[in-house]
Design a protein around this motif. Structure first.
Motif, short mmCIF file in Angstrom:
data_model
loop_
_atom_site.label_atom_id
_atom_site.label_comp_id
_atom_site.label_asym_id
_atom_site.label_seq_id
_atom_site.Cartn_x
_atom_site.Cartn_y
_atom_site.Cartn_z
N SER A 222 1.19 -1.17 -0.47
CA SER A 222 0.49 0.08 0.68
C SER A 222 1.05 1.08 -0.18
N ALA A 223 1.98 0.76 0.69
CA ALA A 223 3.21 2.13 0.24
C ALA A 223 3.61 2.41 -0.94
N GLY A 224 3.71 1.27 -1.95
CA GLY A 224 4.14 1.40 -2.63
C GLY A 224 5.05 0.47 -3.44
N PRO A 225 5.69 0.15 -4.13
CA PRO A 225 6.28 -1.22 -4.36
C PRO A 225 7.50 -1.09 -3.38
N GLY A 226 7.90 -1.66 -3.34
CA GLY A 226 9.75 -2.18 -2.42
C GLY A 226 11.11 -2.93 -3.75
N THR A 227 11.23 -3.18 -3.55
CA THR A 227 13.63 -3.91 -3.97
C THR A 227 12.37 -5.28 -3.47
N VAL A 228 12.47 -6.21 -4.33
CA VAL A 228 12.62 -7.40 -4.02
C VAL A 228 14.86 -7.94 -3.34
N CYS B 161 10.76 -8.33 0.77
CA CYS B 161 10.75 -6.67 0.11
C CYS B 161 11.41 -6.07 1.38
N ARG B 162 11.51 -4.80 0.08
CA ARG B 162 12.76 -3.97 0.90
C ARG B 162 12.33 -2.88 0.59
N GLN B 163 11.53 -1.73 1.83
CA GLN B 163 11.66 -0.41 1.58
C GLN B 163 12.48 0.52 2.15
N GLY B 164 13.30 1.22 2.13
CA GLY B 164 14.55 1.93 3.66
C GLY B 164 14.86 0.43 4.24
N SER B 165 14.46 1.43 5.18
CA SER B 165 14.29 0.17 6.83
C SER B 165 13.16 -0.75 7.12
N TYR B 166 12.25 -1.09 5.91
CA TYR B 166 11.04 -1.54 6.17
C TYR B 166 10.97 -2.71 5.84
N TYR B 167 10.58 -3.70 6.26
CA TYR B 167 10.45 -4.83 5.42
C TYR B 167 9.01 -6.10 5.26
N TRP B 168 9.20 -6.57 4.65
CA TRP B 168 7.26 -7.26 4.39
C TRP B 168 7.82 -8.32 3.50
N HIS C 146 9.73 -2.76 10.78
CA HIS C 146 10.92 -1.60 10.66
C HIS C 146 11.81 -2.30 11.35
N ARG C 147 13.03 -2.50 10.22
CA ARG C 147 14.52 -3.64 11.14
C ARG C 147 15.30 -2.31 11.65
N GLY C 148 15.26 -2.43 13.15
CA GLY C 148 16.15 -1.97 13.69
C GLY C 148 17.33 -1.76 13.86
#
Length: 164
Positions: free
Chosen positions: A40-46, A67-74, A129-131
Protein backbone atom coordinates in the motif's frame (compact mmCIF):
# COMPACT_ATOMS: atom_id res chain seq x y z
CA UNK A 1 25.47 -13.09 -54.16
CA UNK A 2 22.82 -11.11 -52.32
CA UNK A 3 20.96 -8.49 -54.27
CA UNK A 4 20.19 -5.02 -52.97
CA UNK A 5 16.50 -5.99 -52.57
CA UNK A 6 17.40 -9.14 -50.60
CA UNK A 7 19.65 -7.15 -48.25
CA UNK A 8 16.88 -4.56 -47.77
CA UNK A 9 14.35 -7.29 -46.88
CA UNK A 10 16.89 -8.81 -44.51
CA UNK A 11 17.35 -5.45 -42.78
CA UNK A 12 13.58 -4.97 -42.54
CA UNK A 13 13.14 -8.49 -41.15
CA UNK A 14 15.93 -7.97 -38.58
CA UNK A 15 14.40 -4.66 -37.46
CA UNK A 16 10.98 -6.31 -37.18
CA UNK A 17 12.43 -9.15 -35.08
CA UNK A 18 14.16 -6.69 -32.72
CA UNK A 19 10.99 -4.61 -32.38
CA UNK A 20 8.92 -7.73 -31.72
CA UNK A 21 11.42 -8.95 -29.12
CA UNK A 22 11.18 -5.58 -27.39
CA UNK A 23 7.39 -5.74 -27.31
CA UNK A 24 7.30 -9.30 -26.01
CA UNK A 25 10.18 -8.95 -23.57
CA UNK A 26 9.62 -5.52 -22.08
CA UNK A 27 6.01 -4.46 -22.40
CA UNK A 28 3.07 -5.32 -20.23
CA UNK A 29 0.37 -3.70 -18.22
CA UNK A 30 -0.28 -3.52 -14.50
CA UNK A 31 -3.50 -5.44 -15.00
CA UNK A 32 -1.60 -8.36 -16.53
CA UNK A 33 0.85 -8.74 -13.66
CA UNK A 34 1.08 -6.66 -10.48
CA UNK A 35 4.55 -5.26 -9.77
CA UNK A 36 7.01 -7.16 -7.62
CA UNK A 37 6.96 -6.33 -3.91
CA UNK A 38 3.65 -4.51 -4.08
CA UNK A 39 2.44 -2.75 -0.92
CA UNK A 40 0.00 0.00 0.00
CA UNK A 41 3.02 2.32 0.45
CA UNK A 42 4.20 1.52 -3.10
CA UNK A 43 6.42 -1.21 -4.52
CA UNK A 44 9.72 -2.03 -2.88
CA UNK A 45 12.86 -3.91 -3.83
CA UNK A 46 13.06 -7.70 -3.95
CA UNK A 47 15.62 -8.82 -1.33
CA UNK A 48 15.07 -12.55 -1.98
CA UNK A 49 12.44 -14.68 -3.71
CA UNK A 50 11.42 -18.29 -4.12
CA UNK A 51 8.79 -20.26 -6.02
CA UNK A 52 5.69 -21.60 -4.34
CA UNK A 53 5.68 -25.23 -5.51
CA UNK A 54 2.98 -27.89 -5.50
CA UNK A 55 4.21 -30.66 -3.24
CA UNK A 56 4.63 -33.93 -5.08
CA UNK A 57 5.18 -32.66 -8.62
CA UNK A 58 7.09 -29.40 -8.00
CA UNK A 59 5.00 -27.28 -10.39
CA UNK A 60 5.39 -23.54 -9.74
CA UNK A 61 2.05 -21.94 -8.83
CA UNK A 62 3.40 -18.62 -7.55
CA UNK A 63 6.26 -16.82 -5.88
CA UNK A 64 6.99 -15.43 -2.44
CA UNK A 65 9.22 -12.38 -2.07
CA UNK A 66 11.02 -10.77 0.83
CA UNK A 67 10.69 -7.04 0.13
CA UNK A 68 12.37 -3.89 1.36
CA UNK A 69 11.73 -0.16 1.18
CA UNK A 70 14.27 1.82 3.19
CA UNK A 71 14.49 0.13 6.60
CA UNK A 72 11.05 -1.54 6.28
CA UNK A 73 10.54 -5.19 5.27
CA UNK A 74 7.48 -7.23 4.29
CA UNK A 75 6.46 -10.50 2.65
CA UNK A 76 4.65 -10.47 -0.69
CA UNK A 77 3.04 -13.43 -2.44
CA UNK A 78 1.99 -13.55 -6.10
CA UNK A 79 0.09 -16.51 -7.56
CA UNK A 80 0.25 -17.12 -11.31
CA UNK A 81 -3.51 -17.75 -11.63
CA UNK A 82 -6.49 -16.55 -9.60
CA UNK A 83 -7.02 -18.53 -6.40
CA UNK A 84 -9.54 -21.33 -6.90
CA UNK A 85 -12.75 -21.63 -4.90
CA UNK A 86 -12.16 -23.59 -1.69
CA UNK A 87 -8.55 -22.39 -1.43
CA UNK A 88 -6.79 -19.33 -0.05
CA UNK A 89 -3.25 -18.00 -0.17
CA UNK A 90 -1.18 -16.41 2.54
CA UNK A 91 2.19 -14.74 3.03
CA UNK A 92 3.98 -14.60 6.38
CA UNK A 93 6.90 -12.41 7.40
CA UNK A 94 9.13 -13.91 10.12
CA UNK A 95 11.38 -11.60 12.15
CA UNK A 96 14.57 -12.83 13.82
CA UNK A 97 16.88 -11.05 16.25
CA UNK A 98 20.34 -12.62 16.61
CA UNK A 99 18.97 -15.73 14.87
CA UNK A 100 16.03 -16.22 17.27
CA UNK A 101 12.51 -15.86 15.87
CA UNK A 102 10.90 -12.94 17.66
CA UNK A 103 7.74 -12.28 15.64
CA UNK A 104 5.59 -13.08 12.63
CA UNK A 105 2.90 -11.28 10.63
CA UNK A 106 0.63 -12.53 7.84
CA UNK A 107 -1.41 -10.70 5.21
CA UNK A 108 -4.38 -10.47 7.60
CA UNK A 109 -2.41 -8.55 10.25
CA UNK A 110 -3.04 -4.80 10.57
CA UNK A 111 -1.22 -3.10 7.68
CA UNK A 112 -1.53 -6.11 5.35
CA UNK A 113 -4.10 -6.31 2.58
CA UNK A 114 -5.79 -9.58 3.63
CA UNK A 115 -5.19 -13.17 2.53
CA UNK A 116 -5.52 -14.20 -1.13
CA UNK A 117 -9.22 -15.03 -1.51
CA UNK A 118 -10.72 -17.01 -4.41
CA UNK A 119 -10.34 -14.99 -7.62
CA UNK A 120 -7.40 -12.96 -6.28
CA UNK A 121 -3.66 -13.39 -6.97
CA UNK A 122 -1.63 -11.41 -4.40
CA UNK A 123 -1.26 -10.31 -0.81
CA UNK A 124 1.29 -8.59 1.38
CA UNK A 125 2.04 -8.40 5.08
CA UNK A 126 2.49 -5.19 7.05
CA UNK A 127 5.83 -3.43 6.69
CA UNK A 128 8.08 -4.07 9.71
CA UNK A 129 10.94 -1.76 10.70
CA UNK A 130 14.43 -3.21 10.90
CA UNK A 131 15.76 -1.69 14.10
CA UNK A 132 19.33 -3.00 14.03
CA UNK A 133 21.83 -5.14 12.14
CA UNK A 134 20.83 -8.04 14.43
CA UNK A 135 17.36 -8.09 12.79
CA UNK A 136 16.81 -10.48 9.87
CA UNK A 137 13.71 -11.64 8.01
CA UNK A 138 12.26 -14.61 6.12
CA UNK A 139 9.18 -14.59 3.84
CA UNK A 140 6.89 -17.62 3.53
CA UNK A 141 4.00 -18.19 1.13
CA UNK A 142 1.40 -20.94 0.88
CA UNK A 143 -1.73 -22.12 -0.91
CA UNK A 144 -4.18 -23.77 1.48
CA UNK A 145 -7.10 -26.02 0.75
CA UNK A 146 -9.86 -24.78 3.04
CA UNK A 147 -11.78 -21.69 4.05
CA UNK A 148 -9.77 -19.01 5.86
CA UNK A 149 -8.54 -19.33 8.56
CA UNK A 150 -8.77 -23.15 8.42
CA UNK A 151 -6.00 -24.70 6.34
CA UNK A 152 -7.14 -28.30 5.92
CA UNK A 153 -4.22 -29.13 3.62
CA UNK A 154 -1.19 -27.14 2.44
CA UNK A 155 -0.78 -28.25 -1.15
CA UNK A 156 1.94 -25.76 -2.07
CA UNK A 157 4.40 -23.53 -0.27
CA UNK A 158 7.77 -21.82 -0.52
CA UNK A 159 10.07 -19.57 1.52
CA UNK A 160 13.00 -17.25 1.06
CA UNK A 161 16.35 -17.35 2.82
CA UNK A 162 16.72 -15.61 6.17
CA UNK A 163 18.23 -12.31 5.14
CA UNK A 164 18.22 -8.57 5.75
Amino acid sequence: MLTKATRRWGTVLAALCLALAGVIGFSGSASAAPPNCNNSAGPGTVVDAHYIDIQGNGAHVGAVQLCRQGSYYWAYVQFYAPMAAGNYGQAVLYHYTNGVRTGSWNCDAAGGNGHVAPGQVQCWTPRIHRGSAADTFLAYGEDCLGTYPNCDFRDSWGWTHITA
